[in-house]
Scaffold this motif. Structure first.
Motif, PDB file in Angstrom:
ATOM      1  N   LYS A 267     -21.585  -1.381   0.930  1.00  0.00           N
ATOM      2  CA  LYS A 267     -22.166  -2.609   0.374  1.00  0.00           C
ATOM      3  C   LYS A 267     -22.848  -2.881   1.546  1.00  0.00           C
ATOM      4  O   LYS A 267     -23.001  -2.750   2.821  1.00  0.00           O
ATOM      5  CB  LYS A 267     -20.968  -3.624   0.508  1.00  0.00           C
ATOM      6  CG  LYS A 267     -19.827  -3.683  -0.602  1.00  0.00           C
ATOM      7  CD  LYS A 267     -18.710  -4.383  -0.426  1.00  0.00           C
ATOM      8  CE  LYS A 267     -17.479  -4.344  -1.720  1.00  0.00           C
ATOM      9  NZ  LYS A 267     -16.518  -5.226  -1.662  1.00  0.00           N
TER      10      LYS A 267
ATOM     11  N   ASN B  42     -24.417  -4.584  10.065  1.00  0.00           N
ATOM     12  CA  ASN B  42     -24.713  -5.546  10.760  1.00  0.00           C
ATOM     13  C   ASN B  42     -26.436  -5.738  10.924  1.00  0.00           C
ATOM     14  O   ASN B  42     -27.176  -5.251  11.089  1.00  0.00           O
ATOM     15  CB  ASN B  42     -24.347  -5.349  12.159  1.00  0.00           C
ATOM     16  CG  ASN B  42     -22.657  -5.421  12.087  1.00  0.00           C
ATOM     17  OD1 ASN B  42     -22.366  -6.155  11.110  1.00  0.00           O
ATOM     18  ND2 ASN B  42     -21.949  -4.686  12.718  1.00  0.00           N
TER      19      ASN B  42
ATOM     20  N   LYS C 194     -32.131  -3.371   4.787  1.00  0.00           N
ATOM     21  CA  LYS C 194     -30.665  -3.398   4.700  1.00  0.00           C
ATOM     22  C   LYS C 194     -30.158  -2.981   3.188  1.00  0.00           C
ATOM     23  O   LYS C 194     -29.310  -1.838   3.450  1.00  0.00           O
ATOM     24  CB  LYS C 194     -30.357  -4.840   5.136  1.00  0.00           C
ATOM     25  CG  LYS C 194     -28.745  -4.831   5.145  1.00  0.00           C
ATOM     26  CD  LYS C 194     -28.380  -6.273   5.483  1.00  0.00           C
ATOM     27  CE  LYS C 194     -27.124  -6.689   5.576  1.00  0.00           C
ATOM     28  NZ  LYS C 194     -26.648  -7.988   6.024  1.00  0.00           N
ATOM     29  N   ASN C 195     -30.812  -3.150   2.511  1.00  0.00           N
ATOM     30  CA  ASN C 195     -30.286  -3.052   1.053  1.00  0.00           C
ATOM     31  C   ASN C 195     -30.806  -1.643   0.679  1.00  0.00           C
ATOM     32  O   ASN C 195     -29.626  -0.900   0.110  1.00  0.00           O
ATOM     33  CB  ASN C 195     -30.914  -3.890  -0.019  1.00  0.00           C
ATOM     34  CG  ASN C 195     -30.345  -5.091  -0.061  1.00  0.00           C
ATOM     35  OD1 ASN C 195     -29.210  -5.576   0.395  1.00  0.00           O
ATOM     36  ND2 ASN C 195     -30.770  -6.333  -0.432  1.00  0.00           N
TER      37      ASN C 195
ATOM     38  N   GLU D 197     -23.304  -5.838   2.951  1.00  0.00           N
ATOM     39  CA  GLU D 197     -22.432  -6.732   3.838  1.00  0.00           C
ATOM     40  C   GLU D 197     -21.989  -5.885   5.235  1.00  0.00           C
ATOM     41  O   GLU D 197     -21.624  -6.565   6.014  1.00  0.00           O
ATOM     42  CB  GLU D 197     -21.718  -7.629   3.045  1.00  0.00           C
ATOM     43  CG  GLU D 197     -21.931  -8.599   2.227  1.00  0.00           C
ATOM     44  CD  GLU D 197     -22.134  -7.769   0.734  1.00  0.00           C
ATOM     45  OE1 GLU D 197     -21.271  -6.924   0.480  1.00  0.00           O
ATOM     46  OE2 GLU D 197     -23.148  -8.088   0.176  1.00  0.00           O
TER      47      GLU D 197
ATOM     48  N   ASP E  55     -34.023  -7.563   4.811  1.00  0.00           N
ATOM     49  CA  ASP E  55     -32.956  -7.614   3.863  1.00  0.00           C
ATOM     50  C   ASP E  55     -33.323  -6.306   3.040  1.00  0.00           C
ATOM     51  O   ASP E  55     -32.397  -5.878   2.420  1.00  0.00           O
ATOM     52  CB  ASP E  55     -33.245  -8.728   2.927  1.00  0.00           C
ATOM     53  CG  ASP E  55     -32.472  -9.956   3.579  1.00  0.00           C
ATOM     54  OD1 ASP E  55     -31.635  -9.652   4.787  1.00  0.00           O
ATOM     55  OD2 ASP E  55     -32.502 -11.110   3.142  1.00  0.00           O
TER      56      ASP E  55
END
Length: 56
Positions: free
Chosen positions: A51, A56, A41-42, A53, A38
């Protein structure tokens, strides 16, 4: 070391804030040497200005 900015994504303003966290070798014993998915990803979303989201 810290950084903040206001950006616009999909017509909405977002405030982004990042601050380096100091760690030492004992921290890595339990938390590992690699960032959690996470967190990666951020950070990727931050650098691409999308974003989280959308990744993937």
């Amino acid at each position: 070391m810290e950084f903040s900015e206001i950006i616009e994504i999909d017509g909405k303003k977002q405030f982004r804030y990042m601050k380096a966290m100091a760690i030492s070798q004992p921290c890595l014993h339990c938390h590992g040497e690699k960032a959690l998915p996470d967190v990666e990803k951020n950070y990727l979303a931050y650098t691409l200005r999308i974003k989280p989201e959308a990744i993937n």
